[in-house]
Design an enzyme around this catalytic site. Structure first.
Site, PDB file in Angstrom:
ATOM      1  N   ASP A 133      42.953 -26.128  41.832  1.00  4.90           N
ATOM      2  CA  ASP A 133      41.801 -27.022  41.731  1.00  4.90           C
ATOM      3  C   ASP A 133      41.861 -28.208  42.685  1.00  4.90           C
ATOM      4  O   ASP A 133      40.846 -28.582  43.298  1.00  4.90           O
ATOM      5  CB  ASP A 133      41.599 -27.489  40.287  1.00  4.90           C
ATOM      6  CG  ASP A 133      42.865 -28.021  39.627  1.00  4.90           C
ATOM      7  OD1 ASP A 133      43.915 -28.133  40.308  1.00  4.90           O
ATOM      8  OD2 ASP A 133      42.803 -28.320  38.424  1.00  4.90           O
ATOM      9  N   MET A 142      45.680 -25.236  37.371  1.00  3.75           N
ATOM     10  CA  MET A 142      46.929 -24.628  37.819  1.00  3.75           C
ATOM     11  C   MET A 142      47.906 -24.421  36.657  1.00  3.75           C
ATOM     12  O   MET A 142      47.702 -24.921  35.559  1.00  3.75           O
ATOM     13  CB  MET A 142      47.567 -25.514  38.892  1.00  3.75           C
ATOM     14  CG  MET A 142      46.702 -25.678  40.142  1.00  3.75           C
ATOM     15  SD  MET A 142      47.448 -26.713  41.413  1.00  3.75           S
ATOM     16  CE  MET A 142      48.770 -25.648  41.984  1.00  3.75           C
ATOM     17  N   HIS A 143      48.939 -23.641  36.927  1.00  7.84           N
ATOM     18  CA  HIS A 143      50.145 -23.501  36.095  1.00  7.84           C
ATOM     19  C   HIS A 143      49.985 -22.633  34.850  1.00  7.84           C
ATOM     20  O   HIS A 143      50.989 -22.276  34.236  1.00  7.84           O
ATOM     21  CB  HIS A 143      50.678 -24.867  35.628  1.00  7.84           C
ATOM     22  CG  HIS A 143      50.769 -25.916  36.683  1.00  7.84           C
ATOM     23  ND1 HIS A 143      51.482 -25.749  37.850  1.00  7.84           N
ATOM     24  CD2 HIS A 143      50.245 -27.164  36.743  1.00  7.84           C
ATOM     25  CE1 HIS A 143      51.390 -26.846  38.578  1.00  7.84           C
ATOM     26  NE2 HIS A 143      50.647 -27.715  37.940  1.00  7.84           N
TER      27      HIS A 143
END
Length: 515
Positions: free
Chosen positions: A261, A104-105
């Site tokens: 995830d 992520m991110h």
């Protein structure tokens, strides 16, 4: 990590397959991880027919920076698909759906021609720590909108940093995609994301499950810079006909919305109902709790995100260095085999081992301190590899205990958690986590494949329309590890918790001096 070995070298393959078999329908789950791209092929009964993985490299051009080139994700994705197709050609020919899970991110910037403008800035990059305070000053209600405290790993502060330090590149940015969504673009030609992954950008109104114009405007962006949003179990797009032709498939293959995830791992382990828990020790460490409503607690660094299933949310406590801490100490001690290092740790004398603070990349829950750093406290000449390995595993378990305490402060009471990630291969680590956190830790048959299995399940739901209750069942539990009382561990946990407040000013001072 593969069992009993250090992480594979970038580009290295590992493939596992069942005997060749036909499948009326098959589903491909692909996880775009930080250290590896992994994939599995499943059938209608969710039997895993084949799995494959290709290792990735992370670049750190400056202290606190963490980057990867998106083209590496795409090449690795094609490689794992090719390996699975070669292992199960008949079953692969029945492929009906693909879903992606991903780290992520990460900020992946594209221009109008879909060209990547720079390496992606990853989730564990801490360069934008100053921009977090700036973002919350620009939008005082940001925590109410996003459900989260601004942290440097999130995507939005990275764009504020780019505005200041790479302004021409920022002006050339037409789209900002998360890692899995870049791979989705290459698979389908469409810009699309899901709510669980989008929750980690700080641009999502998490309660409304939609982009927030207020948060976007604070970073100089609009909806035009964002992909469209779908639920993770919904059909999102069709795979490019040219790819299907290359794979020898004549019918349409759907791409599901997919998931971040941890949400994907939760689906893979049946953690979809309120109160269900997941404990993940991968590169990072996560304690995940399912919820049927939006329940933020940003003050304790707890993340409140959308789940990848409609009408569901979840909370997470997150530490930045979990299994990666053990890989680090393996390199530090020139240990060729992580599995052997774990065996040494099991024989160490806990009472006299150093105390380890696992803040190698800063820390999120509950500290939100990008300047925090790893510490071995109490080293002596008597300590060797066994004691260092034990200290690292124990320190990660203590950090997960802090995460559980943060969740409890938000009103979330977990009794048990399914164990997933590379660290879940170690029963010893599971016992340490159980003892420190007070949770019952569940080990599963396919625990390590949680994220990819969850993605394959999302693909199956998108194709068939089956409900989560029918698809997202819990895999068989191999073992339930109950917490065991230990006066020694309790005393060491108390000492661990005293260390960070004593060192916080030193961490901040060192970071300032380094700038």
């Amino acid at each position: 990590m593969r069992k009993g070995a250090l992480p594979a070298a970038p580009g290295d393959y590992h493939t596992v397959t069942s005997p060749p078999r036909a499948a009326a329908h098959s589903y491909l789950g692909i996880d775009i991880g930080t250290s590896e791209v992994k994939a599995i092929l499943t059938d209608d009964a969710q039997a895993i027919l084949a799995s494959s993985g290709v290792a990735l490299r992370v670049a750190s051009p400056h202290p606190g920076w963490s980057e990867q080139h998106p083209e590496d994700w795409w090449r690795a994705t094609l490689d794992v698909i090719a390996a699975i197709r070669a292992a199960q050609p008949v079953a692969f020919s029945g492929l009906r759906g693909i879903a992606l899970s991903g780290q992520m991110h990460g900020a992946t910037l594209l221009d109008e021609q879909q060209h990547v403008l720079r390496p992606a800035i990853l989730w564990n990059d801490t360069r934008a720590f100053a921009e977090c305070a700036e973002l919350e000053a620009l939008v005082p209600e940001s925590r109410a909108i996003t459900g989260n405290q601004a942290m440097p790993g999130f995507t939005a502060p990275k764009l504020l940093w780019l505005q200041k330090h790479e302004a021409p590149l920022f002006r050339a940015t037409a789209k900002v995609l998360l890692p899995k969504d870049y791979v989705a673009l290459r698979l389908t030609g469409e810009y699309v994301s899901d709510m669980s992954d989008a929750s980690g950008t700080l641009w999502l109104d998490v309660a409304r499950r939609d982009w927030s114009e207020r948060m976007l405007a604070a970073t100089g962006l609009t909806r035009e810079h964002m992909p469209r949003l779908v639920e993770g179990s919904a059909a999102a797009a069709q795979v490019r006909p040219s790819l299907c032709q290359e794979w020898g498939i004549a019918h349409t293959v759907l791409l599901a919305g997919g998931a971040g995830d941890n949400a994907a791992a939760a689906v893979g382990l049946g953690v979809v109902e309120p109160g269900a828990g997941l404990l993940s020790l991968g590169t990072s460490g996560v304690l995940f709790a399912g919820s049927d409503g939006f329940a933020p607690n940003p003050g304790q660094g707890v993340h409140a995100f959308c789940h990848c299933l409609p009408g569901r949310w979840h909370q997470m406590s997150v530490i930045l260095s979990a299994a990666s801490s053990l890989a680090w100490v393996a390199r530090l001690t020139q240990s060729a085999d992580v599995g052997a290092l774990v065996t040494l740790a099991e024989g160490a004398e806990a009472r006299t081992a150093p105390i380890f603070l696992p803040y190698l990349s800063g820390e999120r829950t509950p500290l939100n301190d990008a300047t925090a750093r790893g510490v071995f406290f109490g080293l002596s000449t008597e300590h060797g590899r066994a004691e260092l390995a034990y200290s690292v595993m124990e320190g990660v378990a203590f950090a997960m205990a802090d995460g559980n305490a943060a969740l409890r402060s938000a009103g979330t009471q977990l009794r048990e958690a399914s164990f997933v990630g590379g660290g879940s291969r170690s029963r010893f680590w599971a016992q340490l986590c159980a003892n420190a956190s007070g949770l019952h830790v569940l080990r599963h048959d396919h625990g390590v494949a949680g994220g990819t299995l969850g993605a394959a399940r999302l693909a199956q739901m998108a194709v068939t329309g089956l409900p989560p209750s029918q698809v997202c069942t819990r895999p068989a539990v191999q073992e339930t590890i109950a917490p065991q009382a230990s006066a020694v561990l309790d005393e060491r946990l108390a000492r661990y918790r005293r260390l960070y407040p004593l060192l916080r000013a030193e961490f901040a001072g060192a970071a300032e001096a380094a700038r």
